[in-house]
Design a protein around this motif. Structure first.
Motif, short mmCIF file in Angstrom:
data_model
loop_
_atom_site.label_atom_id
_atom_site.label_comp_id
_atom_site.label_asym_id
_atom_site.label_seq_id
_atom_site.Cartn_x
_atom_site.Cartn_y
_atom_site.Cartn_z
N THR A 175 -20.26 -24.81 35.06
CA THR A 175 -20.49 -24.70 36.51
C THR A 175 -19.16 -24.71 37.26
OG1 THR A 175 -22.64 -25.77 36.31
CG2 THR A 175 -21.63 -25.75 38.49
N MET A 176 -18.25 -25.57 36.86
CA MET A 176 -16.92 -25.59 37.48
C MET A 176 -16.19 -24.28 37.23
SD MET A 176 -15.81 -29.52 36.65
CE MET A 176 -14.15 -29.32 37.26
N ILE A 208 -17.66 -21.62 39.57
CA ILE A 208 -17.18 -21.76 40.94
C ILE A 208 -15.74 -21.27 41.06
CG2 ILE A 208 -16.59 -23.45 42.74
CD1 ILE A 208 -19.09 -25.05 41.70
N THR A 209 -14.89 -21.64 40.11
CA THR A 209 -13.49 -21.20 40.13
C THR A 209 -13.40 -19.68 39.99
OG1 THR A 209 -12.84 -23.32 39.17
CG2 THR A 209 -11.24 -21.52 39.03
N LEU A 234 -15.66 -17.51 40.86
CA LEU A 234 -16.15 -16.93 42.11
C LEU A 234 -15.06 -16.93 43.17
CD1 LEU A 234 -18.49 -15.81 43.83
CD2 LEU A 234 -19.08 -18.19 44.36
N ILE A 235 -14.40 -18.05 43.35
CA ILE A 235 -13.34 -18.15 44.36
C ILE A 235 -12.20 -17.19 44.03
CG2 ILE A 235 -11.53 -19.69 45.26
CD1 ILE A 235 -13.65 -21.99 44.90
N TYR A 259 -15.08 -18.61 32.66
CA TYR A 259 -14.21 -18.08 33.71
C TYR A 259 -13.80 -16.65 33.36
CZ TYR A 259 -10.06 -17.57 36.68
OH TYR A 259 -9.14 -17.12 37.58
#
Length: 143
Positions: free
Chosen positions: A32-33, A36-37, A39-40, A116
């Protein structure tokens, strides 16, 4: 040869054991982390007009490829460190000490960097597509 087979057998048995032992929340937390990374970073790359991440790694020159690789590793460093720390805690609880550092590293990479690597390119493409369809959203509207 027998030593390598023993190592791989123990390695995969230990990896599968982590799925139902203590600290199983990491199988959700780290990916999940990473999502999010990715996506950013994908949004930033699309706004900067960069191609998708994995494409850059595959099609760049040596120095540019290395810089791109470092960018991804730098972006996921906290996730990787968190993964190693969680595995140290797991190993101390299950084995009574930190005995298998390679397993900790491999699992951190599998749960933190690979997602990622897989997700950043699609996020860049989706954001780029969206920005082309809605160009006024990609620009800063302040004077």
């Amino acid at each position: 040869m027998l030593l390598a087979i023993d190592f791989l057998t123990r390695f995969w048995t230990d990896m599968m054991g982590r799925a139902d032992g203590p600290m199983t929340f990491r199988f959700f937390l780290q990916p999940t982390m990473a999502l999010i990374t990715a996506l950013i970073d994908g949004i930033r790359a699309a706004r900067a007009g960069k191609p998708p991440y994995a494409w850059l790694i595959a099609h760049s020159s040596g120095s540019e490829r290395l810089a791109t690789w470092r960018e991804g590793v730098t972006a996921t460093t906290r996730i990787l460190l968190l993964g190693v720390v969680m595995d140290v805690i797991y190993q101390v609880r299950v084995y009574g000490g930190f005995r298998y550092p390679l397993e900790a590293f491999v699992l951190a990479v599998l749960l933190g960097f690979i997602p990622y690597l897989i997700l950043r390119g699609p996020f860049t493409r989706l954001t780029g597509y969206w920005l082309r369809r809605h160009p006024h959203h990609g620009k800063d509207s302040r004077p």
